[in-house]
Design a protein around this motif. Structure first.
Motif, PDB file in Angstrom:
ATOM      1  N   ASP A   9       0.875  -1.174   0.000  1.00  0.00           N
ATOM      2  CA  ASP A   9       0.000   0.000   0.000  1.00  0.00           C
ATOM      3  C   ASP A   9       0.908   1.217   0.000  1.00  0.00           C
ATOM      4  O   ASP A   9       1.444   1.619   1.026  1.00  0.00           O
ATOM      5  N   ARG A  11       0.320   4.282  -0.435  1.00  0.00           N
ATOM      6  CA  ARG A  11      -0.267   5.580  -0.100  1.00  0.00           C
ATOM      7  C   ARG A  11       0.486   6.228   1.062  1.00  0.00           C
ATOM      8  O   ARG A  11       1.061   5.551   1.907  1.00  0.00           O
ATOM      9  N   VAL A  12       0.466   7.548   1.103  1.00  0.00           N
ATOM     10  CA  VAL A  12       1.192   8.331   2.109  1.00  0.00           C
ATOM     11  C   VAL A  12       0.475   8.262   3.452  1.00  0.00           C
ATOM     12  O   VAL A  12      -0.730   8.517   3.534  1.00  0.00           O
ATOM     13  N   LEU A  13       1.229   7.941   4.491  1.00  0.00           N
ATOM     14  CA  LEU A  13       0.724   7.977   5.854  1.00  0.00           C
ATOM     15  C   LEU A  13       1.167   9.269   6.544  1.00  0.00           C
ATOM     16  O   LEU A  13       0.359   9.965   7.159  1.00  0.00           O
ATOM     17  N   ASP A  14       2.460   9.591   6.424  1.00  0.00           N
ATOM     18  CA  ASP A  14       2.991  10.775   7.092  1.00  0.00           C
ATOM     19  C   ASP A  14       4.207  11.295   6.333  1.00  0.00           C
ATOM     20  O   ASP A  14       4.858  10.543   5.603  1.00  0.00           O
ATOM     21  N   MET A  27       1.571   3.652   4.028  1.00  0.00           N
ATOM     22  CA  MET A  27       0.530   2.903   4.740  1.00  0.00           C
ATOM     23  C   MET A  27       0.945   1.464   5.030  1.00  0.00           C
ATOM     24  O   MET A  27       0.498   0.876   6.012  1.00  0.00           O
ATOM     25  N   GLU A  54      -0.356  18.169   1.924  1.00  0.00           N
ATOM     26  CA  GLU A  54      -1.646  17.493   1.755  1.00  0.00           C
ATOM     27  C   GLU A  54      -1.445  16.222   0.955  1.00  0.00           C
ATOM     28  O   GLU A  54      -0.578  16.173   0.081  1.00  0.00           O
ATOM     29  N   ARG A  55      -2.262  15.221   1.230  1.00  0.00           N
ATOM     30  CA  ARG A  55      -2.272  14.031   0.371  1.00  0.00           C
ATOM     31  C   ARG A  55      -2.930  14.421  -0.951  1.00  0.00           C
ATOM     32  O   ARG A  55      -3.889  15.187  -0.970  1.00  0.00           O
ATOM     33  N   GLY A  59      -4.001   9.673  -2.386  1.00  0.00           N
ATOM     34  CA  GLY A  59      -3.067   9.269  -1.334  1.00  0.00           C
ATOM     35  C   GLY A  59      -1.715   8.846  -1.859  1.00  0.00           C
ATOM     36  O   GLY A  59      -0.810   8.573  -1.085  1.00  0.00           O
ATOM     37  N   TYR A  60      -1.569   8.790  -3.180  1.00  0.00           N
ATOM     38  CA  TYR A  60      -0.312   8.369  -3.797  1.00  0.00           C
ATOM     39  C   TYR A  60       0.613   9.546  -4.112  1.00  0.00           C
ATOM     40  O   TYR A  60       1.661   9.372  -4.711  1.00  0.00           O
ATOM     41  N   THR A  73       4.526   8.966  -4.624  1.00  0.00           N
ATOM     42  CA  THR A  73       5.222   7.857  -3.981  1.00  0.00           C
ATOM     43  C   THR A  73       5.929   7.013  -5.037  1.00  0.00           C
ATOM     44  O   THR A  73       7.004   6.480  -4.774  1.00  0.00           O
TER      45      THR A  73
END
Length: 89
Positions: A9, A11-14, A27, A54-55, A59-60, A73
């Motif tokens: 996954d 996608r950006v978490l932080d 993630m 911001e995401r 989220g990528y 990402t």
């Protein structure tokens, strides 16, 4: 025979920074670190501007509205620095 594959996954978490690096947590538990020198807009940004992200792209991606910077990402995982801008003269 069954092979169990863990689904990545990306996608950006932080997002965070240290003195010389951009650090992105994904993630799926992975962490990507890249030199700030690869991203001139982020390098020149203030700590406040860097914290205001911001995401994006489901989220990528990551977007910094105050400095108009966008990273994905996918590019971070490939180790791709920001494209060099050619100035015509």
């Amino acid at each position: 025979m069954t092979i169990l594959a863990r689904v990545a996954d990306e996608r950006v978490l932080d997002v965070r920074f240290n003195e010389h690096s951009l650090v992105v947590d994904l993630m799926d538990g992975r962490t990507i670190a890249a030199p700030l020198a690869w991203y001139p807009r982020l390098l020149r940004a203030t700590p406040h501007q860097r914290k205001h992200w911001e995401r994006a792209g489901g989220g990528y991606g990551i977007h910094w509205p105050e400095i108009d910077e966008d990273l994905s990402t996918e590019g971070l995982l490939r180790g791709a620095p920001a494209p060099m801008r050619v100035v015509a003269g």
